[in-house]
Structures are given as C-alpha cells and as structure tokens.
Design a protein around this motif. Structure first.
Motif, PDB file in Angstrom:
ATOM      1  N   ASP A 182      15.389   0.606  -8.559  1.00 28.23           N
ATOM      2  CA  ASP A 182      14.443   2.261  -9.518  1.00 28.23           C
ATOM      3  C   ASP A 182      15.238   2.587 -10.843  1.00 28.23           C
ATOM      4  OD1 ASP A 182      17.206   2.940  -9.628  1.00 28.23           O
ATOM      5  OD2 ASP A 182      17.482   4.557  -7.832  1.00 28.23           O
ATOM      6  N   GLU A 183      15.852   1.149 -11.151  1.00 29.23           N
ATOM      7  CA  GLU A 183      15.493   1.125 -13.134  1.00 29.23           C
ATOM      8  C   GLU A 183      16.308   2.730 -13.016  1.00 29.23           C
ATOM      9  OE1 GLU A 183      13.032  -0.949 -15.284  1.00 29.23           O
ATOM     10  OE2 GLU A 183      12.253  -1.722 -13.401  1.00 29.23           O
ATOM     11  N   ARG A 184      16.790   3.280 -12.500  1.00 27.56           N
ATOM     12  CA  ARG A 184      17.673   4.771 -12.850  1.00 27.56           C
ATOM     13  C   ARG A 184      18.850   4.125 -13.741  1.00 27.56           C
ATOM     14  NH1 ARG A 184      14.663   8.173 -12.033  1.00 27.56           N
ATOM     15  NH2 ARG A 184      16.764  10.747 -12.065  1.00 27.56           N
ATOM     16  N   GLN A 185      19.911   3.045 -12.616  1.00 29.20           N
ATOM     17  CA  GLN A 185      21.264   2.913 -12.294  1.00 29.20           C
ATOM     18  C   GLN A 185      21.716   1.355 -13.789  1.00 29.20           C
ATOM     19  OE1 GLN A 185      22.533   3.922  -9.111  1.00 29.20           O
ATOM     20  NE2 GLN A 185      24.327   4.603 -10.335  1.00 29.20           N
ATOM     21  N   GLY A 186      22.644   1.139 -14.196  1.00 24.92           N
ATOM     22  CA  GLY A 186      22.618  -0.440 -14.931  1.00 24.92           C
ATOM     23  C   GLY A 186      24.378  -0.717 -14.534  1.00 24.92           C
ATOM     24  N   ALA A 187      24.952  -1.726 -14.034  1.00 21.88           N
ATOM     25  CA  ALA A 187      26.486  -1.966 -14.434  1.00 21.88           C
ATOM     26  C   ALA A 187      26.101  -3.125 -15.209  1.00 21.88           C
ATOM     27  CB  ALA A 187      26.817  -2.192 -12.979  1.00 21.88           C
ATOM     28  N   ALA A 188      27.296  -2.976 -16.105  1.00 19.21           N
ATOM     29  CA  ALA A 188      27.774  -3.767 -16.922  1.00 19.21           C
ATOM     30  C   ALA A 188      28.589  -4.483 -16.693  1.00 19.21           C
ATOM     31  CB  ALA A 188      27.746  -3.350 -18.187  1.00 19.21           C
ATOM     32  N   LEU A 189      29.434  -5.724 -17.127  1.00 20.19           N
ATOM     33  CA  LEU A 189      30.612  -6.388 -16.951  1.00 20.19           C
ATOM     34  C   LEU A 189      30.858  -6.327 -18.865  1.00 20.19           C
ATOM     35  CD1 LEU A 189      31.911  -7.168 -14.765  1.00 20.19           C
ATOM     36  CD2 LEU A 189      31.023 -10.391 -16.102  1.00 20.19           C
ATOM     37  N   SER A 190      32.288  -6.382 -19.314  1.00 23.31           N
ATOM     38  CA  SER A 190      32.949  -6.136 -20.197  1.00 23.31           C
ATOM     39  C   SER A 190      32.392  -8.122 -20.658  1.00 23.31           C
ATOM     40  CB  SER A 190      34.608  -5.812 -19.994  1.00 23.31           C
ATOM     41  OG  SER A 190      35.289  -6.668 -19.715  1.00 23.31           O
ATOM     42  N   GLN A 191      32.866  -7.320 -22.428  1.00 18.30           N
ATOM     43  CA  GLN A 191      32.954  -9.056 -22.593  1.00 18.30           C
ATOM     44  C   GLN A 191      33.480 -10.145 -22.092  1.00 18.30           C
ATOM     45  OE1 GLN A 191      33.018  -9.430 -27.316  1.00 18.30           O
ATOM     46  NE2 GLN A 191      30.252  -9.262 -26.825  1.00 18.30           N
TER      47      GLN A 191
END
Length: 622
Positions: free
Chosen positions: A389-398
């Motif tokens: 739904d493009e309301r949340q994002g999850a990202a990985l540290s470098q």
C-alpha cells in the motif's frame, strides 16, 4: 517436434509434419508415402509451434516389432481422438487398460529405444522387449500440475507379443506399457500450454478476499480424451479444485461436486462477449455472494487465454442463470491490491537515502526523497522494501546489520530504532534485503552462520517471529521475495557452491502476530539454472530470474510459479545484472541494477534503457 528416436539406429523413420491448413500427415505405416526423393527431418527447435498438427495412422500389416514401438511413440505425439489409433499398437487387453491421462513424463528429447537383446530373440521368438530411455526433465501429474526436475535418467519397458488379429494373422503388439504419455520437451510444448486457474487464499480477513494463481498445463487444442477445447479443459480443471501443492493454503468457492454439465466440450463467449458456463445442480447451493466469487474464479482463469476474450461470466444452474460478474467488477478480488495509483519505484541513492519515482511516469520521473527518516535521516541505507500500500518502508543499514521500519506518509521526526539486528561478523552473513507480502507482513533473512533464521514481522512491527523452513536442509537463504497473494515465497538458496531458486508454500495457523507460520514443500524452480543472481515476482504467477546455466552466460528470463520455463521466456540481454525488480502490473517496466550501466529499465516491446547512473536496490512495492 523431436526426431531423435526416429534418426538413430537401423530401421528408424523420419517423422514428417505440416502446418494446419496443409496436407494431412502420415506418421506410421509408410506405404502411402513416396519411395523416392529426399526426406528431411524437422528439427525439434523448429517444431514447437502449436499450429503444427500431427495425425496418427494404425500399424501396417506385418509390421516389425521396431515399427510397432516407433509407431506407438509417434502416435502419442498426435491429436488422436481418445488415442484410439494409438491403442491399435497395443494388444486388445493393454489397449483397454492403458490410461494416457494418468500423467505425462517430459524428456529433454524424444525417447530413445534400445533392444531387443540377443538373449530375448533366442529364448522366445514370439515375444520381445524394448527399453525407452532418456533424460527426464519434468513430470505432469493427473491434476495437470507441472514439476520440473534436474535431468534424471529415465528407463521404462515396452514388452511385445504376437497376437492374432481379426483376420487370424499373427501381428506384433505391445502388451506391457506404462500409463501416461512420454513426450520430448519440444513435443510437450507444442501440445500443451500453461494456464492459471484461480482460488481464494485461506486465512484472509472477512471481506478481504484474494485470488491465488494455480498454474496447470492443458492441451493447446482439443483434448484427445475429453474432446474439450482449451477453455473448457481449463474450467474443468478449475472445478476439480486446487492442485495438491496449493490446496493447504487456498480453496474454491464452488460447492463440492460442482462440474460442467455432461457433454459440454466448448465454452465460447457470445456476440456480447458473455461466457455462459452450464454447471451441475451442486452449484445451486451457492449463496449470491459466494456465486459472485465463483464467477470471479472463472473470469480470472479465462482472462489469460487469448482465445477467450471474456467481458462477463454468467454461471448457469439447473433452473437458469445463478449470477454474473463483469470484468470491470472483478478488481475487488485482486490479491495485494495496494494503492489505487500505479506502483512507484523506490531505490537507495549514492548517499544512502531512499528515493521514489512516481509510478505514473513509468520510470521516467524525477526521483524525490521519501518522507520520514528513510529519505532524509542520519542512517545510510543499502537496500529497501516497501509495503504494497506504499505506506511503510523497511530499509537495511549499509553494513547490513540493522533493519529499520518507518512510515512513508508521515513526514514527522521519527527516531529510527532497529526492528531486527544480526550478530554475524561479516556483512555478507548478515541481513538480506526485506520483502512485504500481500497481508502486510514484513520478511527478512538473517544469514548468520551461527544461527541462520527466516524472520517475519506481522504488520511490519513488533517482535520478529522465526519462520520454520523444514525442507531447507543445509542450504542458506540468501534472498527472498514474497508474492502478492501472501501464500508463496521465492528463495535464493546457496548450497554446495551453487545458488538456486526455490519456491515454498506459506502456511499460517492462527491470525496476526500470534499465528504460527512455516514455509512448506520447497520446490526447485528452473533447475537448469545452477547460479541464480536475482529474482522478483512479476504479476500473479511468474517470476523474473537472473541466472546462469552450468558453464553458460548470465540470462534474464521468466519462470512460472510452478517452476516451468516458457520457451519464449528469455528476455533481451543486459550486462552484469545484480538485482531485478518487476511490478504486479505487467505493463510497468522491468527494472534492473547493473554494475556497468546503473539502473536500467525494459518496457514492453522496447530495449533496455538507462534510468539512473547512480543508485541501487531499486524495487517496486512488495
């Protein structure tokens, strides 16, 4: 078509075939064929066209054992009604008991035959044995479910005896024959096509249905046994229920026992593009809401068939119409519907910030940072995953040690706190890129050698739950992608120096964060690819895979959810691909990360084009 078993050894004939609309083909019993002039073999690579039709003829009088074996094998590749002519190569009893519909064995090439041995000839002159051999690459079971295999030795016996014919003469016939068909790969692709039948995902909340594609193979034209056209075969397969692999996580809304009315062999839309489907009385039990869901199953199932452009489905019971559903009303049953706008693209820029390209621009828009700390925060990222739904994002540290989850619609100052942390010493042993399923759950793999785990965060929050993967064995999950329907997962698994693609079934017992979740019945997809670099779901029932065959070069190709690879699935070449991203909407461009050209895109009917020279980890929602 395959010609191998006709071209090796003494006494073998060359198969001849024609396109539909040309002269009839004679396979066995060559007495009516010219005896002078050149006969040219049709190579298998040239004969995959579904328009090539083969006709069977019975064995000639006084045919030798080798002619009987070759004629039988050739006849199996024909469109012989109920395999009546094919059965004339068998003894009377074997002809009655042979069941060609039991399944299909797919070999890399047409089966070779060896025999008979000298010992057989000396022992009993009135009987003989031949062995069919080859490299088996797939099986298709009685449910029409395809399963690819790493090439495996195949060997089956055909036993022949002499049997008196109607005229009292002794003729060679086959009395021991395996059930099912044995076909070379190119004959199989000529005779069969992959179709998706649709069922509803289990465990979904009330009012939130999601259709799941269940791929099977049906005959390209009329089925020899049922005499049904392709559309009718497909609906018949739909009414039979999900294949065994999918059944634990998906179900049909058709009441048990529902079938097509006896004698139905053709389903064709009328002049108003309405397809009427006559059903047995079992369907009368369905309530109006259930009936609409039944109609949705038929509509989605036939939507992919180019020969059946269906604008509306009308289900008919014993007393007339039960319900109908138009194509423009079927959107409510889509899996992982996401946002109302076209899926945007997200990537990590050279500063470690997550940026977005609006989906309405089809990859040509100007990137802009996402709202919140993932777009402008102090922590540099290396990979990103966005909820459908493009309301949340999850990202990985470098350094791939920490996974952060943040809102993409709230621009407030949010402190980033790791949702998952890996304890592995090396970056390549830490966390994989994240992926979201159609239920809104977030998934990631911790590749720590001291304790590798597949983790799920229900709703993208809370305590990570370890997901069991019983069939993984000694392999390690390197990357993962979840399907929009939420019941399948694609895994890149490293084991024994190779990284292969496997597809598993996600089983849930319970609801929400308290549910017990496991990945069951892992299957190897596209086993000919021994080194898979990247994978992404593309639409409802296929994936885009980047990989190499043993000793080959890198290729980008489509793979079906059942692991089969369509002959037209290879995409235009692009160099040094490290990641790939495809949308659920197949009209949106395919995107890829490359070492030399940055982020590139492939639009339908176009060539690869560079989108961004800087940036990485481009993904669509999911």
């Amino acid at each position: 078509m395959d010609t191998d078993h006709r071209q090796k050894g003494p006494g073998r004939r060359t198969r001849v075939s024609v396109l539909l609309g040309c002269a009839t083909v004679v396979l066995a019993g060559c007495g009516a064929m010219p005896v002078t002039g050149d006969v040219k073999a049709v190579e298998a690579s040239q004969a995959g066209d579904a328009q090539v039709q083969v006709y069977a003829v019975p064995p000639r009088e006084g045919a030798s054992p080798v002619e009987i074996v070759d004629g039988f094998l050739e006849s199996m590749t024909s469109d012989d009604p109920d395999f009546r002519t094919t059965r004339t190569y068998l003894t009377e009893q074997a002809g009655r008991s042979w069941q060609p519909g039991k399944g299909t064995t797919v070999l890399a090439k047409a089966p070779n035959r060896t025999g008979p041995s000298l010992h057989d000839k000396e022992r009993r002159p009135s009987e003989t044995t031949y062995t069919l051999t080859g490299d088996q690459v797939a099986t298709v079971d009685a449910q029409s479910s395809y399963r690819p295999l790493a090439p495996t030795d195949y060997a089956e016996i055909l036993h022949l005896v002499q049997e008196k014919g109607a005229d009292g003469k002794e003729e060679w016939r086959i009395d021991v024959v395996p059930d099912g068909l044995v076909l070379g790969q190119s004959d199989f692709k000529r005779l069969y096509r992959s179709v998706n039948k649709y069922y509803f995902a289990a465990g979904r909340a009330e009012g939130d249905p999601a259709l799941v594609a269940d791929p099977v193979y049906v005959r390209n034209r009329t089925d020899p046994v049922t005499r049904m056209d392709t559309a009718t075969q497909t609906v018949r397969a739909l009414l039979a229920g999900p294949t065994n692999w999918l059944r634990p996580v998906a179900g049909s809304r058709f009441p048990a026992g529902t079938a097509l009315v006896k004698g139905t062999t053709s389903l064709t839309p009328d002049d108003e593009n309405v397809l009427k489907v006559p059903l047995t009385g079992h369907a009368d039990k369905a309530r109006p809401g259930e009936c609409r869901m039944m109609a949705a199953q038929v509509l989605f199932t036939l939507r992919d068939l180019t020969s059946a452009r269906v604008g509306q489905v009308e289900l008919q019971g014993t007393d007339g119409p039960l319900c109908s559903l138009r194509a423009d009303e079927a959107g409510e049953f889509e899996a992982g519907k996401g946002s109302d706008a076209p899926d945007s693209q997200y990537f990590v820029d050279d500063k470690g910030h997550v940026q977005r390209i609006l989906g309405s621009t089809k990859g040509l828009g100007v990137p802009a940072p996402v709202l919140g700390p993932l777009g402008e925060g102090p922590v540099a990222m290396s990979a990103v995953g966005v909820s459908r739904d493009e309301r949340q994002g999850a990202a990985l540290s470098q350094n791939q040690q920490n996974l952060y989850v943040s809102s993409l619609v709230d621009g407030g100052e949010e402190e980033l706190v790791p949702a998952v942390t890996s304890r592995a010493e090396k970056a390549e042993d830490r966390l994989s890129a994240p992926s979201w399923d159609g239920n809104g759950d977030l998934w990631v793999a911790d590749r720590d050698p001291a304790g590798p785990r597949l983790l799920r965060l229900a709703g993208g929050e809370g305590e990570p739950q370890t997901v069991a993967v019983p069939g993984l064995g000694p392999g390690r999950i390197e990357a993962l992608r979840l399907s929009a329907d939420g019941v399948r997962i694609a895994l890149r698994v490293s084991d024994g120096g190779h990284t292969t693609l496997r597809i598993g079934r996600i089983e849930r017992h319970g609801q929400g964060a308290a549910a017990r979740v496991s990945v069951e019945d892992l299957r190897t997809a596209a086993p000919q690819l021994t080194d898979v670099t990247a994978v992404s779901w593309s639409g409802r029932s296929r994936l885009v895979v980047v990989g190499k065959e043993e000793g080959g070069v890198q290729q980008v190709r489509y793979v079906q959810a059942d692991g089969s690879t369509p002959s037209s699935g290879v995409l235009p070449g692009v160099n040094q691909v490290t990641a790939v991203a495809a949308a659920d909407d197949e009209q949106l461009p395919l995107m890829a990360d490359t070492e030399s050209d940055g982020i590139v895109k492939l639009s339908p009917g176009d060539n690869w084009q560079t989108v961004l020279k800087e940036g990485s980890s481009l993904v669509y929602p999911g």
